[in-house]
Design an enzyme around this catalytic site. Structure first.
Site, PDB file in Angstrom:
ATOM      1  CD  GLU A   1      -2.323   1.534   2.699  1.00 35.78           C
ATOM      2  OE1 GLU A   1      -2.843   2.654   2.918  1.00 35.78           O
ATOM      3  OE2 GLU A   1      -2.223   0.649   3.568  1.00 35.78           O
ATOM      4  CB  ILE A   2       2.058   3.525  -2.602  1.00 36.14           C
ATOM      5  CG1 ILE A   2       2.899   2.359  -3.140  1.00 36.14           C
ATOM      6  CG2 ILE A   2       2.851   4.829  -2.668  1.00 36.14           C
ATOM      7  CD1 ILE A   2       3.356   2.542  -4.575  1.00 36.14           C
ATOM      8  N   GLY A   3       1.053   4.790   0.608  1.00 34.74           N
ATOM      9  CA  GLY A   3       0.267   5.820   1.260  1.00 34.74           C
ATOM     10  C   GLY A   3       0.823   7.209   1.023  1.00 34.74           C
TER      11      GLY A   3
ATOM     12  CB  SER B   1       3.366  10.030   5.093  1.00 34.93           C
ATOM     13  OG  SER B   1       2.584   9.135   5.870  1.00 34.93           O
TER      14      SER B   1
ATOM     15  CG  LEU C   1       6.765   2.741   0.462  1.00 31.81           C
ATOM     16  CD1 LEU C   1       7.943   2.028  -0.195  1.00 31.81           C
ATOM     17  CD2 LEU C   1       5.738   3.150  -0.590  1.00 31.81           C
TER      18      LEU C   1
ATOM     19  CG  ASP D   1      -6.731   5.233   0.347  1.00 30.11           C
ATOM     20  OD1 ASP D   1      -7.524   5.607  -0.550  1.00 30.11           O
ATOM     21  OD2 ASP D   1      -6.239   6.035   1.175  1.00 30.11           O
ATOM     22  NE  ARG D   2     -12.909   7.567   1.376  1.00 27.95           N
ATOM     23  CZ  ARG D   2     -13.849   8.407   0.942  1.00 27.95           C
ATOM     24  NH1 ARG D   2     -13.572   9.247  -0.059  1.00 27.95           N
ATOM     25  NH2 ARG D   2     -15.055   8.392   1.481  1.00 27.95           N
TER      26      ARG D   2
ATOM     27  CG  ASP E   1      -7.613   5.171   6.731  1.00 30.37           C
ATOM     28  OD1 ASP E   1      -6.807   5.226   7.684  1.00 30.37           O
ATOM     29  OD2 ASP E   1      -7.260   4.878   5.576  1.00 30.37           O
TER      30      ASP E   1
ATOM     31  CB  THR F   1      -1.365  29.324  22.737  1.00 32.55           C
ATOM     32  OG1 THR F   1      -1.645  30.679  23.097  1.00 32.55           O
ATOM     33  CG2 THR F   1      -1.546  29.158  21.233  1.00 32.55           C
TER      34      THR F   1
END
EC number: 2.7.1.33
Length: 276
Positions: free
Chosen positions: A18-20, A22, A24, A122-123, A142, A200
């Site tokens: 799966e190449i996401g 950010s 692999l 991916d979804r 996800d 803050t």
């Protein structure tokens, strides 16, 4: 010399990638059995070429890294394992085209009805994997770079979903796109912040976390009102963080969630079983 038993192991092995956005994400399968998973950073083209030649000890800079050691013997070069890819990063997909035994999974291979052309692979795969594992109807959350909700009804029809920035992306955007707000690191958050903060940093934590959890609650409760017997599954790198917050605030709702980080790989497995 590879024994007959080892050769049988090798014959049934294949890799899922799966190449996401950010990183692999990898899985090694033995037929229909998921053996183990691991993550790597994006790999240089030279390393991808080594993998395509069946090498498992890879030269990355000045270090030799055994990225693909396994519990089973890997085939010798030049016979790399079959590699099935699901990618949301086209520029990365191109780098893998020269791998000798590669197939890229596309939307038209997923037997969901009512899919629209720009739905992320991916979804779609995660939704299919969840439905095939626990049954339809199902909602998949996800918790990754983006926080997404994707749902299908009992007829395996895509109902739809939603996309918003994930927890890390929200913190980063406030720190980088404003003049005076600090960069908040997720690792520094050990527990739920005060809802009405007096500094803050905690105000940013409160705003991001409580609205994300409120969104998760709203989508999940709406889903369960539409499909009282429906399933809800959660995956993604921030799944444990957000589930812990949901558990602290809404324990009954959190108990309905199925935690399964490998939904995409299970979706890929069903597709591979049909085309291999």
């Amino acid at each position: 010399m590879i024994s007959q038993q080892s050769a049988k192991h090798i014959e049934n092995q294949w890799l899922a990638l799966e190449i996401g956005n950010s990183r692999l994400h990898w899985a090694l399968f033995m037929g229909e059995s998921l053996e183990f998973t691991w993550d790597t950073e994006y790999l240089p083209e030279s390393v991808i070429q080594q993998l395509g030649n069946g090498e498992t000890k890879l030269e990355v800079g000045s270090e030799e890294k055994e990225i693909f050691f396994t519990f089973f013997p890997l085939p010798p070069a030049p016979c790399p394992l079959p590699l099935f890819i699901a990618s949301v990063v086209p520029q990365q997909t191109v780098l893998w085209e020269n791998y000798l035994n590669v197939r890229v999974i596309t939307l038209d291979q997923i037997p969901l009805n009512n899919i629209y052309p720009t739905l992320g692979i991916d979804r779609a795969l995660a939704l299919w994997g969840a439905g095939m594992s626990w049954g339809f109807p199902v909602l998949v959350i996800d918790a990754g770079t983006a926080l997404t909700f994707t749902a299908a009804d009992g007829g395996k029809n895509l109902v739809g979903g939603a996309i918003l920035p994930g927890v890390g992306l929200q913190f980063a955007s406030l720190g980088q796109q404003t003049g005076q707000l600090p960069q908040v690191e997720m690792e520094a958050i050990k527990s739920l912040p005060p809802r009405f903060a007096l500094n803050t940093t905690e105000a940013i934590q409160s705003g991001v976390i409580y609205t994300l959890i409120a969104g998760m609650r709203d989508f999940t409760e709406e889903w369960l009102s539409l499909f009282p017997d429906g399933k809800v599954a959660i995956k993604g790198g921030d799944r444990i963080l957000l589930l812990n917050y949901l558990q602290a605030l809404y324990p009954d709702l959190a108990a309905r969630l199925i935690v399964e980080p490998n939904l995409i790989f299970w979706g890929m497995q069903t597709i591979v079983a049909g085309v291999a």
